[in-house]
Scaffold this motif. Structure first.
Motif, PDB file in Angstrom:
ATOM      1  N   ALA A  48       0.838  -1.202   0.000  1.00  0.00           N
ATOM      2  CA  ALA A  48       0.000   0.000   0.000  1.00  0.00           C
ATOM      3  C   ALA A  48       0.874   1.255   0.000  1.00  0.00           C
ATOM      4  O   ALA A  48       0.576   2.235  -0.702  1.00  0.00           O
ATOM      5  N   SER A  49       1.955   1.222   0.758  1.00  0.00           N
ATOM      6  CA  SER A  49       2.868   2.369   0.830  1.00  0.00           C
ATOM      7  C   SER A  49       3.491   2.656  -0.525  1.00  0.00           C
ATOM      8  O   SER A  49       3.649   3.815  -0.931  1.00  0.00           O
ATOM      9  N   TYR A  50       3.850   1.590  -1.233  1.00  0.00           N
ATOM     10  CA  TYR A  50       4.396   1.733  -2.596  1.00  0.00           C
ATOM     11  C   TYR A  50       3.373   2.399  -3.520  1.00  0.00           C
ATOM     12  O   TYR A  50       3.717   3.288  -4.314  1.00  0.00           O
ATOM     13  N   LEU A  51       2.114   1.986  -3.394  1.00  0.00           N
ATOM     14  CA  LEU A  51       1.061   2.571  -4.227  1.00  0.00           C
ATOM     15  C   LEU A  51       0.840   4.047  -3.889  1.00  0.00           C
ATOM     16  O   LEU A  51       0.607   4.865  -4.792  1.00  0.00           O
ATOM     17  N   TYR A  52       0.921   4.387  -2.599  1.00  0.00           N
ATOM     18  CA  TYR A  52       0.823   5.805  -2.212  1.00  0.00           C
ATOM     19  C   TYR A  52       1.956   6.596  -2.852  1.00  0.00           C
ATOM     20  O   TYR A  52       1.755   7.703  -3.355  1.00  0.00           O
ATOM     21  N   ALA A  53       3.154   6.042  -2.822  1.00  0.00           N
ATOM     22  CA  ALA A  53       4.319   6.731  -3.393  1.00  0.00           C
ATOM     23  C   ALA A  53       4.162   6.948  -4.895  1.00  0.00           C
ATOM     24  O   ALA A  53       4.660   7.938  -5.445  1.00  0.00           O
ATOM     25  N   LYS A  54       3.440   6.031  -5.548  1.00  0.00           N
ATOM     26  CA  LYS A  54       3.206   6.148  -6.992  1.00  0.00           C
ATOM     27  C   LYS A  54       2.021   7.069  -7.317  1.00  0.00           C
ATOM     28  O   LYS A  54       1.798   7.402  -8.474  1.00  0.00           O
ATOM     29  N   GLY A  55       1.260   7.441  -6.275  1.00  0.00           N
ATOM     30  CA  GLY A  55       0.103   8.307  -6.485  1.00  0.00           C
ATOM     31  C   GLY A  55      -1.192   7.572  -6.731  1.00  0.00           C
ATOM     32  O   GLY A  55      -2.219   8.194  -7.022  1.00  0.00           O
ATOM     33  N   ASN A  56      -1.188   6.245  -6.595  1.00  0.00           N
ATOM     34  CA  ASN A  56      -2.411   5.444  -6.772  1.00  0.00           C
ATOM     35  C   ASN A  56      -3.167   5.353  -5.443  1.00  0.00           C
ATOM     36  O   ASN A  56      -3.285   4.273  -4.848  1.00  0.00           O
ATOM     37  N   PHE A  57      -3.655   6.489  -4.963  1.00  0.00           N
ATOM     38  CA  PHE A  57      -4.213   6.557  -3.620  1.00  0.00           C
ATOM     39  C   PHE A  57      -5.453   5.695  -3.448  1.00  0.00           C
ATOM     40  O   PHE A  57      -5.657   5.095  -2.398  1.00  0.00           O
ATOM     41  N   ARG A  58      -6.318   5.657  -4.453  1.00  0.00           N
ATOM     42  CA  ARG A  58      -7.566   4.889  -4.304  1.00  0.00           C
ATOM     43  C   ARG A  58      -7.266   3.398  -4.125  1.00  0.00           C
ATOM     44  O   ARG A  58      -7.819   2.758  -3.221  1.00  0.00           O
ATOM     45  N   VAL A  59      -6.414   2.857  -4.965  1.00  0.00           N
ATOM     46  CA  VAL A  59      -6.045   1.434  -4.837  1.00  0.00           C
ATOM     47  C   VAL A  59      -5.270   1.216  -3.540  1.00  0.00           C
ATOM     48  O   VAL A  59      -5.465   0.211  -2.852  1.00  0.00           O
ATOM     49  N   ALA A  60      -4.410   2.171  -3.190  1.00  0.00           N
ATOM     50  CA  ALA A  60      -3.647   2.074  -1.943  1.00  0.00           C
ATOM     51  C   ALA A  60      -4.589   1.989  -0.743  1.00  0.00           C
ATOM     52  O   ALA A  60      -4.350   1.218   0.197  1.00  0.00           O
ATOM     53  N   GLY A  61      -5.664   2.783  -0.774  1.00  0.00           N
ATOM     54  CA  GLY A  61      -6.634   2.750   0.319  1.00  0.00           C
ATOM     55  C   GLY A  61      -7.308   1.402   0.451  1.00  0.00           C
ATOM     56  O   GLY A  61      -7.512   0.896   1.567  1.00  0.00           O
ATOM     57  N   LEU A  62      -7.647   0.798  -0.690  1.00  0.00           N
ATOM     58  CA  LEU A  62      -8.267  -0.530  -0.666  1.00  0.00           C
ATOM     59  C   LEU A  62      -7.301  -1.577  -0.114  1.00  0.00           C
ATOM     60  O   LEU A  62      -7.686  -2.435   0.688  1.00  0.00           O
ATOM     61  N   ILE A  63      -6.042  -1.505  -0.536  1.00  0.00           N
ATOM     62  CA  ILE A  63      -5.028  -2.441  -0.044  1.00  0.00           C
ATOM     63  C   ILE A  63      -4.783  -2.217   1.449  1.00  0.00           C
ATOM     64  O   ILE A  63      -4.641  -3.175   2.225  1.00  0.00           O
ATOM     65  N   LEU A  64      -4.763  -0.944   1.862  1.00  0.00           N
ATOM     66  CA  LEU A  64      -4.550  -0.625   3.275  1.00  0.00           C
ATOM     67  C   LEU A  64      -5.696  -1.159   4.127  1.00  0.00           C
ATOM     68  O   LEU A  64      -5.483  -1.563   5.277  1.00  0.00           O
TER      69      LEU A  64
ATOM     70  N   LEU B 215      -7.829   7.579   6.942  1.00  0.00           N
ATOM     71  CA  LEU B 215      -6.940   7.549   5.778  1.00  0.00           C
ATOM     72  C   LEU B 215      -7.490   6.621   4.696  1.00  0.00           C
ATOM     73  O   LEU B 215      -7.474   6.964   3.501  1.00  0.00           O
ATOM     74  N   VAL B 216      -7.994   5.458   5.091  1.00  0.00           N
ATOM     75  CA  VAL B 216      -8.560   4.516   4.123  1.00  0.00           C
ATOM     76  C   VAL B 216      -9.750   5.144   3.401  1.00  0.00           C
ATOM     77  O   VAL B 216      -9.844   5.105   2.169  1.00  0.00           O
ATOM     78  N   LEU B 217     -10.663   5.740   4.167  1.00  0.00           N
ATOM     79  CA  LEU B 217     -11.869   6.314   3.578  1.00  0.00           C
ATOM     80  C   LEU B 217     -11.550   7.423   2.586  1.00  0.00           C
ATOM     81  O   LEU B 217     -12.065   7.438   1.462  1.00  0.00           O
ATOM     82  N   PHE B 218     -10.690   8.361   2.993  1.00  0.00           N
ATOM     83  CA  PHE B 218     -10.391   9.478   2.108  1.00  0.00           C
ATOM     84  C   PHE B 218      -9.513   9.063   0.934  1.00  0.00           C
ATOM     85  O   PHE B 218      -9.569   9.677  -0.138  1.00  0.00           O
ATOM     86  N   SER B 219      -8.716   8.023   1.101  1.00  0.00           N
ATOM     87  CA  SER B 219      -7.938   7.504  -0.029  1.00  0.00           C
ATOM     88  C   SER B 219      -8.872   6.943  -1.087  1.00  0.00           C
ATOM     89  O   SER B 219      -8.704   7.191  -2.289  1.00  0.00           O
ATOM     90  N   ILE B 220      -9.873   6.174  -0.646  1.00  0.00           N
ATOM     91  CA  ILE B 220     -10.808   5.548  -1.576  1.00  0.00           C
ATOM     92  C   ILE B 220     -11.741   6.579  -2.204  1.00  0.00           C
ATOM     93  O   ILE B 220     -11.993   6.559  -3.415  1.00  0.00           O
ATOM     94  N   ILE B 221     -12.235   7.511  -1.386  1.00  0.00           N
ATOM     95  CA  ILE B 221     -13.182   8.513  -1.876  1.00  0.00           C
ATOM     96  C   ILE B 221     -12.524   9.508  -2.818  1.00  0.00           C
ATOM     97  O   ILE B 221     -13.051   9.834  -3.883  1.00  0.00           O
ATOM     98  N   ALA B 222     -11.347   9.992  -2.420  1.00  0.00           N
ATOM     99  CA  ALA B 222     -10.748  11.126  -3.125  1.00  0.00           C
ATOM    100  C   ALA B 222      -9.666  10.746  -4.127  1.00  0.00           C
ATOM    101  O   ALA B 222      -9.356  11.529  -5.022  1.00  0.00           O
ATOM    102  N   GLY B 223      -9.088   9.557  -4.004  1.00  0.00           N
ATOM    103  CA  GLY B 223      -7.946   9.251  -4.848  1.00  0.00           C
ATOM    104  C   GLY B 223      -6.817  10.216  -4.528  1.00  0.00           C
ATOM    105  O   GLY B 223      -6.577  10.541  -3.374  1.00  0.00           O
ATOM    106  N   SER B 224      -6.125  10.705  -5.529  1.00  0.00           N
ATOM    107  CA  SER B 224      -5.040  11.673  -5.302  1.00  0.00           C
ATOM    108  C   SER B 224      -5.480  13.077  -5.701  1.00  0.00           C
ATOM    109  O   SER B 224      -4.671  13.901  -6.105  1.00  0.00           O
ATOM    110  N   SER B 225      -6.782  13.341  -5.594  1.00  0.00           N
ATOM    111  CA  SER B 225      -7.323  14.643  -5.969  1.00  0.00           C
ATOM    112  C   SER B 225      -7.126  15.665  -4.869  1.00  0.00           C
ATOM    113  O   SER B 225      -6.592  15.376  -3.790  1.00  0.00           O
ATOM    114  N   VAL B 226      -7.598  16.882  -5.126  1.00  0.00           N
ATOM    115  CA  VAL B 226      -7.470  17.971  -4.158  1.00  0.00           C
ATOM    116  C   VAL B 226      -8.246  17.660  -2.877  1.00  0.00           C
ATOM    117  O   VAL B 226      -7.906  18.172  -1.809  1.00  0.00           O
TER     118      VAL B 226
END
Length: 201
Positions: free
Chosen positions: A41-57, A155-166
């Protein structure tokens, strides 16, 4: 977290706990699996894939939620297990926020959000440290809106809801406020517990 919420969560996760016990999976093994998933999940956050990272987290959170239950239900509670679990929890937070910090620093290149993420990480670690240090002298301050499960869920909720948006950027700003409200509340609670003990003495 509210005790009723915790009780409900235990009931929901009970089938997973039973499966782990039936397969004779040790609580420490569950903890390590959670660590491995968190690293991904941390790797995905570093790549900017926040939505998938949230699901993995969220999957890693399942491991974090059931390792203690597996230990209790299988009668495998130990001092080392408790120490190991808490230590891995700290590493997991470092990895997750480290991934977000990497994204903001080297991918999105936003100095303000990089600083916010760093300060959130510091506050998150201090929230846990304050409680641990207080427990070392006989107290356990737990007040404040952002204990570790609270930070995890947020963190999980906002990662999934927002992705890497504003929206996620704004969520990090609010997390900063909530984390330090928790730090302040725990300081105050510890002070009040000390004063109460002094008055009772």
């Amino acid at each position: 977290m509210n005790e009723e919420v915790k009780k409900t969560a235990r009931n929901v996760l009970s089938p997973l706990v039973k499966v782990a016990i039936k397969l004779n999976i040790s609580p420490n093994a569950v903890t390590l699996v959670g660590l491995g998933i968190t690293l991904f999940a941390s790797y995905l956050y570093a790549k900017g894939n926040f939505r998938v990272a949230g699901l993995i987290l969220a999957l890693a959170g399942l491991c974090d939620a059931i390792d203690g239950e597996v230990a209790r239900k299988a009668n495998r509670v130990s001092k080392f297990g408790a120490f190991f679990d808490s230590t891995v929890d700290r590493f997991e937070e470092f990895f997750v926020y480290g991934g977000i910090l990497y994204y903001y620093s080297l991918v999105k290149v936003n100095a303000l959000l990089s600083i916010i993420t760093y300060i959130v990480l510091l506050g998150s670690i201090m929230t846990s440290y304050i409680r641990a240090r207080a427990e070392g002298v006989g107290f356990s301050p737990t007040s404040g809106p952002m204990d570790r499960p609270g930070r995890y869920i947020y963190l999980v909720l906002f990662s999934i809801i927002a992705g890497s948006s504003v929206v996620f950027d704004i969520a990090m700003g609010f997390l900063l406020i909530l984390v330090y409200l928790t730090v302040i509340n725990r300081f105050k609670e510890f002070r009040d517990l000390i004063n109460k003990e002094g008055n009772n003495g």
